[in-house]
Motif scaffolding. Structure first.
Motif, mmCIF file in Angstrom:
data_model
loop_
_atom_site.group_PDB
_atom_site.id
_atom_site.type_symbol
_atom_site.label_atom_id
_atom_site.label_comp_id
_atom_site.label_asym_id
_atom_site.label_seq_id
_atom_site.Cartn_x
_atom_site.Cartn_y
_atom_site.Cartn_z
ATOM 1 N N LEU A 404 0.827 -1.206 0.000
ATOM 2 C CA LEU A 404 0.000 0.000 0.000
ATOM 3 C C LEU A 404 0.866 1.262 0.000
ATOM 4 C CD1 LEU A 404 -2.943 0.968 0.114
ATOM 5 C CD2 LEU A 404 -2.772 0.961 2.607
ATOM 6 N N ILE A 405 1.918 1.253 0.794
ATOM 7 C CA ILE A 405 2.823 2.411 0.866
ATOM 8 C C ILE A 405 3.503 2.650 -0.479
ATOM 9 C CG2 ILE A 405 4.963 3.266 1.903
ATOM 10 C CD1 ILE A 405 4.122 1.798 4.488
ATOM 11 N N SER A 406 4.076 1.592 -1.052
ATOM 12 C CA SER A 406 4.821 1.763 -2.307
ATOM 13 C C SER A 406 3.893 2.090 -3.473
ATOM 14 C CB SER A 406 5.625 0.490 -2.616
ATOM 15 O OG SER A 406 4.780 -0.625 -2.821
ATOM 16 N N PHE A 407 2.684 1.515 -3.496
ATOM 17 C CA PHE A 407 1.747 1.778 -4.591
ATOM 18 C C PHE A 407 1.192 3.196 -4.538
ATOM 19 C CE2 PHE A 407 0.528 -2.999 -5.016
ATOM 20 C CZ PHE A 407 1.764 -3.236 -5.596
ATOM 21 N N LEU A 408 0.971 3.716 -3.325
ATOM 22 C CA LEU A 408 0.515 5.101 -3.204
ATOM 23 C C LEU A 408 1.524 6.052 -3.842
ATOM 24 C CD1 LEU A 408 -1.005 5.252 0.395
ATOM 25 C CD2 LEU A 408 -2.180 5.869 -1.725
ATOM 26 N N TYR A 409 2.799 5.792 -3.590
ATOM 27 C CA TYR A 409 3.838 6.633 -4.183
ATOM 28 C C TYR A 409 3.872 6.492 -5.700
ATOM 29 C CZ TYR A 409 8.360 7.398 -6.304
ATOM 30 O OH TYR A 409 9.344 7.761 -7.189
ATOM 31 N N ARG A 410 4.002 5.248 -6.171
ATOM 32 C CA ARG A 410 4.284 5.015 -7.592
ATOM 33 C C ARG A 410 3.079 5.316 -8.484
ATOM 34 N NH1 ARG A 410 6.988 5.287 -11.925
ATOM 35 N NH2 ARG A 410 7.628 3.414 -13.018
ATOM 36 N N SER A 411 1.886 4.971 -8.030
ATOM 37 C CA SER A 411 0.710 5.216 -8.867
ATOM 38 C C SER A 411 0.475 6.709 -9.057
ATOM 39 C CB SER A 411 -0.532 4.562 -8.243
ATOM 40 O OG SER A 411 -0.400 3.155 -8.227
ATOM 41 N N SER A 412 0.622 7.479 -7.977
ATOM 42 C CA SER A 412 0.440 8.931 -8.094
ATOM 43 C C SER A 412 1.544 9.553 -8.940
ATOM 44 C CB SER A 412 0.399 9.578 -6.710
ATOM 45 O OG SER A 412 1.594 9.320 -5.995
ATOM 46 N N GLU A 413 2.757 9.008 -8.831
ATOM 47 C CA GLU A 413 3.864 9.530 -9.620
ATOM 48 C C GLU A 413 3.656 9.250 -11.105
ATOM 49 O OE1 GLU A 413 7.283 9.699 -11.954
ATOM 50 O OE2 GLU A 413 6.390 7.758 -11.396
ATOM 51 N N MET A 414 3.098 8.079 -11.431
ATOM 52 C CA MET A 414 2.848 7.746 -12.834
ATOM 53 C C MET A 414 1.827 8.697 -13.454
ATOM 54 S SD MET A 414 2.717 3.618 -13.275
ATOM 55 C CE MET A 414 4.204 2.625 -13.369
ATOM 56 N N VAL A 415 0.799 9.031 -12.692
ATOM 57 C CA VAL A 415 -0.195 9.986 -13.181
ATOM 58 C C VAL A 415 0.470 11.325 -13.478
ATOM 59 C CG1 VAL A 415 -2.230 11.332 -12.535
ATOM 60 C CG2 VAL A 415 -2.161 8.885 -12.058
ATOM 61 N N HIS A 416 1.333 11.766 -12.575
ATOM 62 C CA HIS A 416 2.033 13.040 -12.753
ATOM 63 C C HIS A 416 2.931 13.003 -13.988
ATOM 64 C CE1 HIS A 416 5.510 15.778 -12.103
ATOM 65 N NE2 HIS A 416 4.560 16.610 -11.690
ATOM 66 N N TYR A 417 3.695 11.921 -14.159
ATOM 67 C CA TYR A 417 4.630 11.839 -15.273
ATOM 68 C C TYR A 417 3.891 11.802 -16.612
ATOM 69 C CZ TYR A 417 8.467 10.412 -18.271
ATOM 70 O OH TYR A 417 9.399 10.382 -19.279
ATOM 71 N N THR A 418 2.855 11.005 -16.685
ATOM 72 C CA THR A 418 2.095 10.878 -17.940
ATOM 73 C C THR A 418 1.477 12.214 -18.338
ATOM 74 O OG1 THR A 418 1.579 8.569 -17.473
ATOM 75 C CG2 THR A 418 0.187 9.688 -19.075
ATOM 76 N N SER A 419 0.872 12.894 -17.371
ATOM 77 C CA SER A 419 0.209 14.167 -17.673
ATOM 78 C C SER A 419 1.213 15.235 -18.087
ATOM 79 C CB SER A 419 -0.581 14.639 -16.450
ATOM 80 O OG SER A 419 -1.591 13.719 -16.117
ATOM 81 N N LYS A 420 2.305 15.354 -17.334
ATOM 82 C CA LYS A 420 3.240 16.464 -17.545
ATOM 83 C C LYS A 420 4.235 16.204 -18.673
ATOM 84 C CE LYS A 420 6.531 19.433 -15.091
ATOM 85 N NZ LYS A 420 7.183 19.734 -13.781
#
Length: 491
Positions: A404-420
């Motif tokens: 849960l800890i690692s997925f919260l980080y990575r999933s939100s980061e992927m959204v940021h990278y894809t959008s930006k």
């Protein structure tokens, strides 16, 4: 063939594959537990995860080859296509020999590790038999899979695999029911799975003209980002395969069996969600280089559709899981499979983990393996470190807390990278979509938990009826949400 038709064929074939895979998963493991015991079921689940680690010897070849093939297929350059396939096939064969040696070492080590709970000779031969299919995959199908994936024909892979799995389910069920040993059952299963490679080869040879995979080292194609793609595969496999490995080391095979039952259910849900992205990688990979504005619009609609579908699926799962577990494990009496805490954590982890699928699909379509490698490494480090620490305090639940800890980080980061960095869009709408869907899930679960779980369910027919009513009821709010947001502009 139109893009819409390709998407429909890929999704339909993949959904069929996931349904048949889930069917086998729900039929065979309970039968194995009842016939051979939870320790044997835990052994089989653990072997699968150990073998999954060894498939890292693919070394990112497939992912790099798919990205390289986009250009050759778009330009209809058969010579370039053949050079790429030859390079991929060459490295697959090298990896296949390494895999075979590693599999033998694994068989010896795993037999020693579990000899106090199960026969060492049985474990040794099971590892070799179960890994034989992967060896064939390295030598005969790896490059073909890359070609079909890049050419938006994953429906061929899915359809053939679905057929082989269905035959496997029928044959294994009959063998187990008639008292054959687990070793015999797995040997026959391996033969059935191996037969699919003949069908793949026949299709590729028949539909791709002038196909030549001869490797000429003097004119060899150099696959780009192979090691970067390997890093992503390594981190992904460490994260998704480590739970059963750690449970086998730190806990027991019975704990592995309990975890595997819940992982089976939520794995089936994950595969159903991934079906919505089947074939989208190749489509986005082609359109990113030709029409970025259309890609933005299509991705945003796809992301909204996916998130609403995810919300509906996990809402139904949260409401229906407890009665299903009671029915599914009613004959499994040698271990306690009723684990409400595990169920709740699996639900949370599944929601957060699978929210990344649209963004991950776009990152892979763009071939951004190198740029996102540091984030993948950090996710793996977080997951493994927390897992090793937490499992010794909270057991199997600690594994899920770490995820849960690692997925919260990575999933939100992927959204940021894809959008930006890929679509040049603001991140706020993507995060707002997340919050809206998550809040809807929480509200419906809070309102519906007691009414649904107060209904007595004695058979699977009762559960299906309850699931039908629950599915229709929960589809209404998510349907309204989708109507409100689906056609909003990307900007």
């Amino acid at each position: 063939m139109s893009t819409r038709a390709v998407i429909l064929k890929n999704i339909s074939a993949n959904l069929l594959l996931q349904l048949i895979t889930a069917l086998g998963g729900f039929i065979l493991p309970p039968l194995i537990v009842v016939t051979y015991g939870s320790a044997t079921n835990g052994m089989l689940a653990s072997i699968k995860q150990f073998i999954a680690y060894l498939t890292l010897l693919e070394a990112g070849i497939g992912a790099a080859a798919v990205v390289a093939l986009y250009q050759a297929l778009t330009a209809q350059d058969n010579q370039l296509r053949n050079r790429i396939l030859a390079a991929a096939h060459h490295f697959y064969r090298i990896s296949g020999w390494l895999f075979a040696v590693a599999l033998l070492i694994l068989a010896i080590l795993f037999a020693w590790l579990t000899h106090t709970e199960i026969s060492a000779s049985l474990t040794f031969y099971m590892v070799l038999i179960m890994g034989a299919v992967n060896i064939l995959d390295f030598f005969f199908f790896g490059s073909y899979r890359a070609l079909l994936t890049a050419d938006q024909k994953t429906y061929i892979i899915s359809a053939i695999q679905a057929g082989s799995i269905f035959v496997n389910i029928v044959v294994c069920y009959w063998l187990i029911r008639n008292g054959y040993s687990i070793l015999t059952v797995q040997f026959i299963s391996t033969l059935i799975q191996a037969s699919k490679f003949l069908l793949y080869r026949h299709y590729v040879k028949h539909h791709y003209h002038n196909l030549n995979q001869h490797y000429d080292k003097h004119n060899a194609y150099k696959l780009q980002q192979t090691w970067d793609a390997l890093t992503h595969q390594l981190t992904g496999l460490l994260i998704f395969s480590s739970p059963l490995v750690l449970i086998t080391f730190f806990l027991s095979l019975k704990d592995a069996s309990i975890y595997a039952v819940y992982a089976l259910i939520f794995g089936a849900i994950k595969m159903a969600l991934q079906s919505l992205s089947q074939g989208m990688q190749a489509i986005f990979g082609h359109s990113l280089t030709t029409d970025i504005q259309r890609t933005r619009q299509n991705f945003c609609r796809y992301n909204r559709l996916f998130m609403c579908f995810l919300g509906w699926v996990y809402t139904c799962t949260g409401l229906l899981l407890a009665p299903f577990i009671q029915l599914y494990t009613r004959n499994m009496t040698d271990a306690n499979y009723h684990q409400p805490v595990l169920a709740a954590l699996f639900l949370l982890v599944g929601i957060i983990e699978n929210s990344r699928i649209p963004s991950m699909t776009m990152i892979m379509a763009a071939g951004r393996y190198k740029d996102t490698k540091p984030q993948a490494l950090l996710e793996a480090a977080l997951n493994i470190t927390c897992s090793v620490c937490f499992i010794q305090i909270w057991g199997s639940a600690g594994i899920l807390l770490a995820a849960l800890i690692s997925f919260l980080y990575r999933s939100s980061e992927m959204v940021h990278y894809t959008s930006k960095h890929i679509l040049s869009l603001p991140c706020t709408r993507a995060y707002l979509l997340w919050l809206t869907v998550f809040a809807t899930i929480a509200i419906i679960l809070t309102i519906g938990w007691h009414p649904v779980n107060s209904i007595s369910v004695h058979t699977f027919i009762d559960w299906i009826k309850l699931g039908f009513i629950t599915g229709l009821s929960t589809a209404i709010p998510f349907g309204i949400l989708l109507i409100l947001i689906y056609r909003r502009p990307a900007q």
